[in-house]
Design a protein around this motif. Structure first.
Motif, mmCIF file in Angstrom:
data_model
loop_
_atom_site.group_PDB
_atom_site.id
_atom_site.type_symbol
_atom_site.label_atom_id
_atom_site.label_comp_id
_atom_site.label_asym_id
_atom_site.label_seq_id
_atom_site.Cartn_x
_atom_site.Cartn_y
_atom_site.Cartn_z
ATOM 1 N N TRP A 89 73.893 -46.077 -19.014
ATOM 2 C CA TRP A 89 72.900 -45.271 -18.295
ATOM 3 C C TRP A 89 72.481 -43.977 -19.006
ATOM 4 O O TRP A 89 71.262 -43.706 -19.099
ATOM 5 C CB TRP A 89 73.402 -44.995 -16.874
ATOM 6 N N LEU A 92 69.913 -44.729 -21.518
ATOM 7 C CA LEU A 92 68.672 -45.226 -20.921
ATOM 8 C C LEU A 92 67.873 -44.053 -20.338
ATOM 9 O O LEU A 92 66.657 -44.005 -20.463
ATOM 10 C CB LEU A 92 68.970 -46.264 -19.834
ATOM 11 N N GLY A 96 64.170 -43.274 -21.685
ATOM 12 C CA GLY A 96 63.144 -43.774 -20.776
ATOM 13 C C GLY A 96 62.090 -42.741 -20.466
ATOM 14 O O GLY A 96 62.189 -41.614 -20.939
ATOM 15 N N LEU A 129 66.790 -49.827 -12.802
ATOM 16 C CA LEU A 129 65.872 -49.053 -13.655
ATOM 17 C C LEU A 129 64.598 -48.702 -12.879
ATOM 18 O O LEU A 129 64.099 -47.579 -12.949
ATOM 19 C CB LEU A 129 65.487 -49.872 -14.901
ATOM 20 N N LEU A 143 62.054 -51.016 -23.941
ATOM 21 C CA LEU A 143 63.492 -50.889 -24.188
ATOM 22 C C LEU A 143 64.033 -52.215 -24.702
ATOM 23 O O LEU A 143 63.762 -53.271 -24.122
ATOM 24 C CB LEU A 143 64.194 -50.527 -22.864
ATOM 25 N N VAL A 155 71.012 -50.353 -28.769
ATOM 26 C CA VAL A 155 69.856 -49.977 -27.960
ATOM 27 C C VAL A 155 68.716 -49.658 -28.917
ATOM 28 O O VAL A 155 68.921 -48.956 -29.909
ATOM 29 C CB VAL A 155 70.157 -48.710 -27.109
#
Ligand SMILES: C[S@@+](CC[C@H](N)C(=O)[O-])C[C@H]1O[C@@H](n2cnc3c(N)ncnc32)[C@H](O)[C@@H]1O
Length: 346
Positions: A89, A92, A96, A129, A143, A155
């Protein structure tokens, strides 16, 4: 989670890692970038460690042996089985929001189980998400979570403006009426080089080595009028129901009465011979565009491809035929690459 700045991931068909590594080394050098590739035989991917300069242009232009290419932002190791998402997380959130979520793995035999795991993982990750606003329509990046196994991977992030299929693969379904499986190969090639739907300006085509007719069918169902040249027979339904005519002739000597918009060639022959044939069609103005296979049964497939494509480019230039040349090792290609040449507006 460890940061892995300036590392790029490129996916390929397993067994083609050294070809992709050679291509990355060449292409990055041309862009003034330097670095080194990291390969594992039959892994289905190559890591490019970039030391200097910017290889981002490769995202746009694509690679012959690379099915996709994008920068990595982090690596993940030993994700806890009870809470993989929690461990991912922070990264991300840092990267993001995203417009698309790609859950990827290499195209190896061992990856079937991983694909099953990722289907379940998507069901868990996607709603979280969305709820957190990290997956939404108005975002400009995609992503990539690349899994080596269910706990380790990388990632990555790519711009949405660069069209990429998930896992580097365009999965296509063979229509029951297609005369042969080869139809899928041409469909994939047209998607890659020309996009979806009927390509503008292509109304007439010649298909050299057409039997039993998968490629001719693929073109004819888009409304393109096709002349299929082959000593072998074409599927009779193709001739009855589609704008296709059959000529029993030799691909290497047959000439069209009138120029056509497109010549395609799927004859299995020495690559230099196919190349010379296509060059002739384009130089003579018998066709304005060409799409064909080059069989590559030798060990140094990248070097050989590159030499062949340069020969084609130089040959056309000598005859003052401007051309855009693209090539790709498609999912449906094995020991061959597919080449697209467009002499219109050049
Ligand atoms: C791989 S198959 C083509 C499959 C086709 N693209 C399809 O989608 O159904 C190769 C074809 O090339 C034809 N061929 C080989 N040498 C040829 C030549 N010199 N002239 C015309 N056709 C030739 C063969 O008869 C064979 O049908």
């Amino acid at each position: 989670m460890s940061s892995s700045e300036e590392v790029f991931l490129a996916l390929c068909r397993p067994g083609f890692e050294s070809d992709l590594a050679a291509e990355l080394t060449d292409r990055c050098a041309e862009l003034g970038a330097s670095g080194y590739p990291q390969t594992t035989d039959d892994s289905g991917y190559v890591l490019w460690n970039n030391l200097q300069g910017d290889p981002d242009a490769l995202l746009e232009t694509g690679l012959i042996f690379g099915r996709s290419f994008y920068p990595l932002t982090a690596a993940f190791e030993d994700l806890p089985e009870q809470d993989r998402i929690g461990a991912l997380w922070p990264e991300l959130e840092r990267q993001g929001p995203f417009a698309e979520l790609f859950l990827e793995h290499a195209d190896t035999n061992a990856s079937r189980e991983l694909a099953r795991f990722l289907r379940g993982f998507r069901k868990a990750l996607e709603p979280r998400l969305r709820k957190a606003g990290l997956l939404r329509d108005r975002a400009d990046r995609r992503l990539h979570l690349f899994f080596e196994d269910s706990r380790n991977g990388r990632v990555g992030v790519s711009p949405l403006a660069v069209p990429l299929p998930e896992g580097g693969l365009t999965r296509l379904r063979l229509a029951p009426e297609a005369p042969s499986r080869s139809a899928l190969k041409l469909e994939e090639a047209m998607l890659r080089f020309l996009g979806r739907g009927k390509p503008p300006g292509l109304h007439t085509a010649v298909d050299l080595g057409a039997a039993p007719g998968g490629w001719s069918w693929q073109l004819a169902r888009l409304g393109i009028k096709v002349t299929g040249v082959d000593h072998g027979r074409l599927d009779p339904r193709l001739l009855d129901e589609y704008p296709v005519r059959h000529v029993s002739g030799d691909a290497f000597t047959w000439r069209p009465e009138r120029p056509v918009d497109l010549v395609v060639c799927d004859v299995v022959d020495k690559p230099a011979r196919t190349l010379a044939l296509m060059q002739k069609w384009l130089e003579q103005g018998w066709a304005r565009t060409a799409l064909f296979n080059l069989k590559l049964p030798m060990a140094r497939r990248y070097r050989e491809s590159r030499a062949l494509l340069e020969r084609l480019g130089d040959g056309l230039e000598r005859r003052q035929v401007g051309a855009m040349i693209q090539a790709a090792h498609l999912y449906h290609d094995r020991e061959e690459i597919t080449v697209w040449v467009d002499t219109r507006a050049h």
